[in-house]
Design a protein around this motif. Structure first.
Motif, short mmCIF file in Angstrom:
data_model
loop_
_atom_site.label_atom_id
_atom_site.label_comp_id
_atom_site.label_asym_id
_atom_site.label_seq_id
_atom_site.Cartn_x
_atom_site.Cartn_y
_atom_site.Cartn_z
N PHE A 124 -8.87 -45.91 -3.87
CA PHE A 124 -9.63 -46.10 -5.11
C PHE A 124 -9.70 -44.81 -5.93
O PHE A 124 -9.74 -44.88 -7.17
CB PHE A 124 -11.02 -46.66 -4.80
N ILE A 180 -6.64 -45.03 -7.90
CA ILE A 180 -6.78 -45.94 -9.05
C ILE A 180 -7.52 -45.22 -10.18
O ILE A 180 -7.12 -45.29 -11.36
CB ILE A 180 -7.49 -47.24 -8.62
N ILE A 188 -2.30 -45.52 -9.32
CA ILE A 188 -2.06 -46.90 -8.87
C ILE A 188 -2.63 -47.82 -9.94
O ILE A 188 -3.77 -47.62 -10.38
CB ILE A 188 -2.72 -47.15 -7.49
N PHE A 190 -12.63 -53.12 -11.77
CA PHE A 190 -11.30 -53.73 -11.86
C PHE A 190 -11.25 -54.96 -10.98
O PHE A 190 -12.06 -55.11 -10.04
CB PHE A 190 -10.20 -52.72 -11.46
N ASP A 222 -10.27 -57.53 -8.14
CA ASP A 222 -9.79 -57.42 -6.76
C ASP A 222 -8.38 -58.01 -6.68
O ASP A 222 -8.09 -59.06 -7.24
CB ASP A 222 -10.73 -58.16 -5.80
N ILE A 223 -7.51 -57.32 -5.97
CA ILE A 223 -6.10 -57.74 -5.91
C ILE A 223 -5.93 -59.02 -5.08
O ILE A 223 -4.95 -59.73 -5.25
CB ILE A 223 -5.26 -56.56 -5.33
N ARG A 224 -6.88 -59.30 -4.18
CA ARG A 224 -6.87 -60.54 -3.39
C ARG A 224 -8.20 -61.26 -3.57
O ARG A 224 -9.08 -61.21 -2.70
CB ARG A 224 -6.63 -60.24 -1.89
N LYS A 258 -11.43 -63.44 -3.73
CA LYS A 258 -12.06 -64.40 -2.81
C LYS A 258 -12.90 -65.43 -3.55
O LYS A 258 -13.54 -66.28 -2.92
CB LYS A 258 -12.95 -63.66 -1.80
N HIS A 312 -13.85 -62.08 -9.12
CA HIS A 312 -13.97 -61.09 -8.05
C HIS A 312 -13.59 -59.73 -8.62
O HIS A 312 -12.40 -59.41 -8.80
CB HIS A 312 -13.08 -61.45 -6.85
N ASN A 327 -19.84 -53.58 1.45
CA ASN A 327 -19.48 -53.49 2.86
C ASN A 327 -19.57 -52.04 3.30
O ASN A 327 -19.24 -51.12 2.53
CB ASN A 327 -18.06 -54.03 3.09
N GLU A 364 -12.54 -52.24 4.23
CA GLU A 364 -11.14 -51.82 4.26
C GLU A 364 -10.92 -50.49 3.55
O GLU A 364 -10.03 -49.72 3.92
CB GLU A 364 -10.26 -52.86 3.54
N VAL A 365 -11.66 -50.27 2.48
CA VAL A 365 -11.43 -49.09 1.64
C VAL A 365 -12.70 -48.23 1.65
O VAL A 365 -13.73 -48.63 1.10
CB VAL A 365 -11.09 -49.49 0.19
N HIS A 384 -17.80 -49.41 -3.06
CA HIS A 384 -17.51 -50.36 -4.12
C HIS A 384 -18.43 -51.55 -4.00
O HIS A 384 -18.70 -52.03 -2.89
CB HIS A 384 -16.04 -50.83 -4.08
N HIS A 438 -18.68 -55.39 -4.61
CA HIS A 438 -17.94 -56.61 -4.93
C HIS A 438 -18.84 -57.47 -5.82
O HIS A 438 -19.99 -57.72 -5.46
CB HIS A 438 -17.65 -57.43 -3.67
P1 AMP Z 1 -13.76 -53.95 1.48
O1 AMP Z 1 -13.30 -54.85 2.58
O2 AMP Z 1 -15.22 -54.15 1.14
O3 AMP Z 1 -13.42 -52.50 1.75
O4 AMP Z 1 -13.00 -54.40 0.18
C1 AMP Z 1 -11.84 -53.79 -0.28
C2 AMP Z 1 -11.27 -54.71 -1.33
O5 AMP Z 1 -10.30 -53.99 -2.05
C3 AMP Z 1 -10.60 -55.96 -0.77
O6 AMP Z 1 -11.25 -57.12 -1.27
C4 AMP Z 1 -9.15 -55.85 -1.27
O7 AMP Z 1 -8.59 -57.09 -1.65
C5 AMP Z 1 -9.31 -54.90 -2.45
N1 AMP Z 1 -8.12 -54.13 -2.81
C6 AMP Z 1 -7.28 -53.48 -1.96
N2 AMP Z 1 -6.33 -52.84 -2.65
C7 AMP Z 1 -6.56 -53.10 -3.97
C8 AMP Z 1 -5.90 -52.74 -5.19
N3 AMP Z 1 -4.81 -51.96 -5.20
N4 AMP Z 1 -6.41 -53.19 -6.36
C9 AMP Z 1 -7.50 -53.99 -6.35
N5 AMP Z 1 -8.17 -54.36 -5.24
C10 AMP Z 1 -7.71 -53.93 -4.07
#
Ligand code: AMP
Length: 114
Positions: A6, A9, A14, A28, A30-32, A34, A38, A86, A94-95, A99, A101
């Motif tokens: 991030f 970004i 990125i 921005f 979310d790339i995936r 939910k 999102h 999270n 994950e990141v 952030h 959501h």
């Molecule tokens: P978390 O599990 O709370 O850390 O959420 C991380 C979020 O970042 C996930 O929902 C991913 O889909 C999202 N994500 C990962 N890479 C990117 C990206 N390059 N651009 C936008 N969202 C992303």
């Protein structure tokens, strides 16, 4: 160069679909996704989690203000939306750059599975 996704970004290294930006925050899509809506809202400054962010009231306030602005712009304030921070492995984070959501665009179901 930082290896924080991030931060990269924020630096423009990125690409992301930015929906809102101030000096302090970036939002921005979310790339995936939910949910139909999102969006991720982040401070431009790196904080590992909401725990560290909480030690900086100005940065925390800017982030929460941005959540409201994004929710308004996305049209989810009235039907409702969910905001999730999270933190750590049990949450599935994950990141490790704090952030919020913003999830909405329809009924979201139970807050957690089970
Ligand atoms: P978390 O599990 O709370 O850390 O959420 C991380 C979020 O970042 C996930 O929902 C991913 O889909 C999202 N994500 C990962 N890479 C990117 C990206 N390059 N651009 C936008 N969202 C992303």
């Amino acid at each position: 160069m930082t290896d924080c996704l991030f931060c990269r970004i924020v630096a423009g290294e990125i690409p992301a679909t930015v929906v809102y930006e101030t000096d302090a925050v970036l939002a921005f899509r979310d790339i995936r996704p939910k949910a139909g809506v999102h969006v991720l809202v982040i401070p431009k400054q790196h904080f590992d989690s909401v725990v560290e962010l909480g030690a900086d009231p100005a940065a925390a306030g800017a982030l929460i203000a941005a959540v409201g602005e994004v929710a308004r712009a996305e049209g989810v304030v009235e039907p409702g939306f969910r905001t999730i921070f999270n933190t750590g492995p049990d949450s599935g984070m994950e990141v490790p750059h704090v952030h919020a959501h913003i999830l909405g665009g329809g009924p979201l179901g139970a807050m957690v599975a089970g």
